[in-house]
Design a protein around this motif. Structure first.
Motif, PDB file in Angstrom:
ATOM      1  N   SER A   1       0.827  -1.196   0.000  1.00 10.95           N
ATOM      2  CA  SER A   1       0.000   0.000   0.000  1.00 10.95           C
ATOM      3  C   SER A   1       0.868   1.254   0.000  1.00 10.95           C
ATOM      4  O   SER A   1       0.588   2.217  -0.724  1.00 10.95           O
ATOM      5  CB  SER A   1      -0.931  -0.003   1.211  1.00 10.95           C
ATOM      6  N   THR A   2       1.928   1.245   0.780  1.00  8.29           N
ATOM      7  CA  THR A   2       2.847   2.381   0.816  1.00  8.29           C
ATOM      8  C   THR A   2       3.513   2.558  -0.544  1.00  8.29           C
ATOM      9  O   THR A   2       3.626   3.677  -1.051  1.00  8.29           O
ATOM     10  CB  THR A   2       3.915   2.184   1.908  1.00  8.29           C
TER      11      THR A   2
ATOM     12  N   THR B   1       1.061   3.990  -2.968  1.00  7.78           N
ATOM     13  CA  THR B   1       0.835   5.398  -2.651  1.00  7.78           C
ATOM     14  C   THR B   1       1.971   6.258  -3.179  1.00  7.78           C
ATOM     15  O   THR B   1       1.740   7.340  -3.741  1.00  7.78           O
ATOM     16  CB  THR B   1       0.665   5.596  -1.132  1.00  7.78           C
TER      17      THR B   1
ATOM     18  N   GLY C   1       1.526   6.540  -6.945  1.00 10.37           N
ATOM     19  CA  GLY C   1       0.451   7.481  -7.264  1.00 10.37           C
ATOM     20  C   GLY C   1       0.861   8.923  -7.034  1.00 10.37           C
ATOM     21  O   GLY C   1       0.539   9.810  -7.831  1.00 10.37           O
ATOM     22  N   THR C   2       1.593   9.166  -5.954  1.00  8.31           N
ATOM     23  CA  THR C   2       2.052  10.526  -5.666  1.00  8.31           C
ATOM     24  C   THR C   2       3.014  11.006  -6.749  1.00  8.31           C
ATOM     25  O   THR C   2       2.916  12.147  -7.219  1.00  8.31           O
ATOM     26  CB  THR C   2       2.727  10.575  -4.277  1.00  8.31           C
TER      27      THR C   2
ATOM     28  N   ASN D   1      -2.479   3.288  -8.985  1.00 14.24           N
ATOM     29  CA  ASN D   1      -2.854   3.712  -7.641  1.00 14.24           C
ATOM     30  C   ASN D   1      -4.368   3.666  -7.450  1.00 14.24           C
ATOM     31  O   ASN D   1      -4.866   3.120  -6.468  1.00 14.24           O
ATOM     32  CB  ASN D   1      -2.328   5.122  -7.379  1.00 14.24           C
ATOM     33  N   SER D   2      -5.106   4.216  -8.396  1.00  7.79           N
ATOM     34  CA  SER D   2      -6.571   4.266  -8.288  1.00  7.79           C
ATOM     35  C   SER D   2      -7.177   2.867  -8.307  1.00  7.79           C
ATOM     36  O   SER D   2      -8.088   2.561  -7.536  1.00  7.79           O
ATOM     37  CB  SER D   2      -7.161   5.102  -9.431  1.00  7.79           C
TER      38      SER D   2
ATOM     39  N   TYR E   1      -5.720   0.029  -7.437  1.00  9.82           N
ATOM     40  CA  TYR E   1      -5.359  -0.666  -6.201  1.00  9.82           C
ATOM     41  C   TYR E   1      -6.282  -0.260  -5.058  1.00  9.82           C
ATOM     42  O   TYR E   1      -6.691  -1.090  -4.264  1.00  9.82           O
ATOM     43  CB  TYR E   1      -3.904  -0.371  -5.840  1.00  9.82           C
ATOM     44  N   HIS E   2      -6.600   1.023  -5.006  1.00 12.52           N
ATOM     45  CA  HIS E   2      -7.439   1.525  -3.920  1.00 12.52           C
ATOM     46  C   HIS E   2      -8.933   1.460  -4.231  1.00 12.52           C
ATOM     47  O   HIS E   2      -9.757   1.904  -3.437  1.00 12.52           O
ATOM     48  CB  HIS E   2      -7.026   2.957  -3.562  1.00 12.52           C
TER      49      HIS E   2
END
Length: 111
Positions: A28-29, A32, A35-36, A75-76, A78-79
């Motif tokens: 998850s990190t 993230t 995505g950032t 990122n999107s 995954y979340h």
């Protein structure tokens, strides 16, 4: 016996064992961070075009857009933010098509 992600690799004698929760947290990190970086890339590209430091039809701009959109799609997805993921998948497809045209034009000009 407590099941861990690495329990099948006991022959490696690793000094640690990852649990699924730890692995998921690390993933998850990582997602993230990806995505950032994608968001930063898109903002930089937009800022450069808006201030006329780069043109919207340049290969650099299209490549930055492609990379940023791909990172945000990962990122999107995954979340579970599916509207954003779909938008960024389409954005990535447009980027792939556009970069492909740049490559094809360059190949056609090269003797």
């Amino acid at each position: 016996m407590k099941h861990t992600l690495m329990s099948g690799f006991s022959f490696l004698h690793l000094p640690f064992k990852w649990t699924y929760r730890e692995h998921k947290g690390q993933m998850s990190t990582f997602i993230t961070v990806i995505g950032t970086l994608g968001a930063i890339a898109l903002l930089i590209a937009y800022g450069l075009v808006s201030t006329a430091k780069m043109t919207g039809d340049s290969l650099a701009y299209q490549a930055i857009n492609l990379g940023g959109a791909l990172a945000l799609a990962v990122n999107s997805g995954y979340h579970g933010a599916w509207p954003s993921a779909i938008l960024n998948i389409v954005w990535t497809a447009i980027g792939v098509f556009t970069v492909g045209r740049f490559v094809a034009r360059k190949a056609a000009r090269t003797p």
